[in-house]
Scaffold this motif. Structure first.
Motif, short mmCIF file in Angstrom:
data_model
loop_
_atom_site.label_atom_id
_atom_site.label_comp_id
_atom_site.label_asym_id
_atom_site.label_seq_id
_atom_site.Cartn_x
_atom_site.Cartn_y
_atom_site.Cartn_z
N LEU A 227 74.20 55.56 -10.57
CA LEU A 227 74.97 54.53 -9.87
C LEU A 227 74.25 54.08 -8.60
N ALA A 228 73.63 55.04 -7.90
CA ALA A 228 72.86 54.68 -6.71
C ALA A 228 71.67 53.80 -7.08
N GLY A 229 71.00 54.14 -8.18
CA GLY A 229 69.88 53.32 -8.64
C GLY A 229 70.32 51.93 -9.04
N PHE A 230 71.48 51.84 -9.71
CA PHE A 230 72.01 50.53 -10.09
C PHE A 230 72.36 49.71 -8.86
N GLY A 231 72.91 50.39 -7.84
CA GLY A 231 73.23 49.69 -6.60
C GLY A 231 71.99 49.12 -5.93
N ILE A 232 70.91 49.91 -5.90
CA ILE A 232 69.65 49.43 -5.32
C ILE A 232 69.14 48.23 -6.12
N ASN A 233 69.18 48.34 -7.44
CA ASN A 233 68.72 47.24 -8.30
C ASN A 233 69.56 45.98 -8.11
N LEU A 234 70.86 46.18 -7.95
CA LEU A 234 71.76 45.04 -7.79
C LEU A 234 71.46 44.29 -6.50
N VAL A 235 71.33 45.03 -5.41
CA VAL A 235 71.07 44.39 -4.10
C VAL A 235 69.72 43.71 -4.10
N THR A 236 68.68 44.41 -4.50
CA THR A 236 67.34 43.82 -4.49
C THR A 236 67.22 42.68 -5.50
N GLY A 237 67.90 42.81 -6.64
CA GLY A 237 67.86 41.74 -7.63
C GLY A 237 68.53 40.47 -7.13
N LEU A 238 69.67 40.61 -6.46
CA LEU A 238 70.36 39.44 -5.91
C LEU A 238 69.54 38.80 -4.79
N LEU A 239 68.92 39.63 -3.95
CA LEU A 239 68.08 39.09 -2.88
C LEU A 239 66.88 38.34 -3.46
N ALA A 240 66.30 38.89 -4.53
CA ALA A 240 65.18 38.20 -5.18
C ALA A 240 65.62 36.87 -5.77
N PHE A 241 66.80 36.86 -6.38
CA PHE A 241 67.32 35.61 -6.96
C PHE A 241 67.55 34.58 -5.86
N ILE A 242 68.14 34.99 -4.75
CA ILE A 242 68.38 34.07 -3.65
C ILE A 242 67.08 33.56 -3.07
N GLY A 243 66.04 34.42 -3.08
CA GLY A 243 64.75 34.00 -2.55
C GLY A 243 64.04 32.99 -3.43
N MET A 244 64.22 33.08 -4.74
CA MET A 244 63.55 32.16 -5.69
C MET A 244 64.56 31.73 -6.75
N PRO A 245 65.61 31.01 -6.36
CA PRO A 245 66.69 30.71 -7.31
C PRO A 245 66.27 29.85 -8.49
N GLU A 246 65.43 28.84 -8.26
CA GLU A 246 65.03 27.97 -9.36
C GLU A 246 64.14 28.72 -10.35
N PHE A 247 63.31 29.61 -9.84
CA PHE A 247 62.40 30.40 -10.69
C PHE A 247 63.20 31.21 -11.71
N TYR A 248 64.30 31.82 -11.26
CA TYR A 248 65.09 32.66 -12.15
C TYR A 248 66.09 31.84 -12.98
N THR A 249 66.71 30.85 -12.37
CA THR A 249 67.76 30.10 -13.05
C THR A 249 67.25 29.40 -14.30
N LEU A 250 66.05 28.84 -14.22
CA LEU A 250 65.51 28.06 -15.34
C LEU A 250 64.64 28.90 -16.26
N ASP A 251 65.07 30.15 -16.49
CA ASP A 251 64.28 31.10 -17.26
C ASP A 251 65.15 31.77 -18.31
N TYR A 252 64.78 31.60 -19.59
CA TYR A 252 65.57 32.19 -20.68
C TYR A 252 65.62 33.71 -20.59
N ALA A 253 64.51 34.33 -20.24
CA ALA A 253 64.46 35.79 -20.20
C ALA A 253 65.43 36.34 -19.16
N PHE A 254 65.58 35.64 -18.05
CA PHE A 254 66.50 36.08 -16.99
C PHE A 254 67.93 36.11 -17.51
N TRP A 255 68.33 35.08 -18.25
CA TRP A 255 69.71 35.01 -18.74
C TRP A 255 69.97 36.03 -19.85
N VAL A 256 68.99 36.27 -20.68
CA VAL A 256 69.17 37.30 -21.71
C VAL A 256 69.25 38.68 -21.05
#
Length: 325
Positions: A227-256
């Motif tokens: 759960l701690a690892g998932f929490g770290i992944n969740l926070v860093t993943g959301l920060l990465a998405f906010i940092g490069m939103p178009e890069f992730y949003t327009l990517d099929y692999a991200f949505w899968v």
């Protein structure tokens, strides 16, 4: 279905779900109903997970609506800032709910500090989610706006909350301003993945029949590390998405990948809420797990491997989804 329709379909879940969860929790708080309290915590955890693709689809909807007649960028930016603040509070509530569920599992009752923390964070989350829904509605529904001006107007309470809402483009720039900060985030993301897969993988492999000389209970005690690892992944993943939103949003692999994470939430619910865990909880050395437990464990491993592989393919599939502009 495009991003606009997806966002319109999904955005009701975190708003209505947080209200339902808070109502159930408040009722259990005063009625001292343990089953109701557990149900409310499950709702909070589920809504926190669902909110991730909801937030991501909002960025896709923004890209598709950009420059369209009648769409004010000022209202869109305010809604995105409100959504960011509400998302962080909802994820914090979900994390506290998971901690509470673990306490109920281990001690049959929640720690008092966690009980109060869930109460405070869930009440704030409900207010922020309602504001997010209202600001979203004002983007295209001019008839519900407090003012018909092109710039948003706030009441007294809205003005206070708006002070704490991040400015989306500034937040995005802050995430990518320094390459060392970005590298540090990615390292943390990898560390969280190691904690998560290492803990869950050991448990899943034992249930599937590997290392039968080990009892299950000591391996299950590693779940808080997962759960701690998932929490770290969740926070860093959301920060990465906010940092490069178009890069992730327009990517099929991200949505899968997001779909695989949602299915893992269903997998965890199937393990703990359907009696599967009860059938293996006291499994000792040399004992074999039932077929139902093996199927849940195997699907968990497959989905986690899918998450890892899809994460590696995100860069390869960048811009694979048309923005609609």
């Amino acid at each position: 279905m495009d991003f606009v329709h997806m966002h319109l379909l999904l955005n009701h879940f975190p708003v209505i779900g947080s209200v339902i969860g808070f109502g159930l929790f408040l009722t259990s708080f005063f009625g001292k109903n343990g089953g109701l309290r557990q149900g409310s915590l499950i709702v909070f955890a589920a809504v926190a997970l669902i909110a991730i693709p909801v937030f991501a689809s909002g960025k896709g909807a923004q890209l598709m609506l950009q420059g369209k007649p009648g769409i004010s960028d000022a209202f869109v930016q305010r809604h995105e800032g409100a959504a960011m603040l509400a998302l962080w509070f909802l994820e914090a509530t979900g994390a506290l709910a998971l901690a509470g569920l673990w306490q109920l599992h281990c001690r049959a009752r929640m720690a008092r500090w966690n009980l109060m923390a869930v109460l405070v964070f869930s009440s704030l989350t409900v207010g922020l989610m309602v504001r997010t829904g209202n600001t979203g509605g004002e983007i295209s529904h001019t008839e519900v706006r407090a003012s018909q001006e092109a710039t948003p107007s706030e009441g007294t309470a809205g003005s206070v909350v708006h002070l704490f809402e991040p400015t989306p483009w500034k937040f995005t720039e802050a995430m990518t301003y320094n390459k060392w900060w970005w590298a540090f985030m990615m390292d943390l993301h990898f560390l969280g993945l190691v904690l998560l897969i290492g803990s869950v993988g050991a448990l899943d492999l034992r249930i599937m029949g590997f290392a039968r000389q080990l009892p299950l209970e000591p391996l299950h005690r590693l779940v808080p590390w997962a759960l701690a690892g998932f929490g770290i992944n969740l926070v860093t993943g959301l920060l990465a998405f906010i940092g490069m939103p178009e890069f992730y949003t327009l990517d099929y692999a991200f949505w899968v990948k997001l779909l695989a994470i949602l299915l893992l939430g269903v997998n965890a619910a199937a393990f703990y809420l359907t009696g599967v865990f009860g059938g293996v909880r006291h499994m000792g050395p040399g004992e074999d797990a039932p077929l139902s437990a093996k199927l849940v464990a195997a699907s968990s491993l497959i989905l986690w491997f899918a998450v890892i592989i899809l994460g590696r393919y995100i860069q390869y599939y960048q811009d694979s989804i048309p923005s609609g502009q």
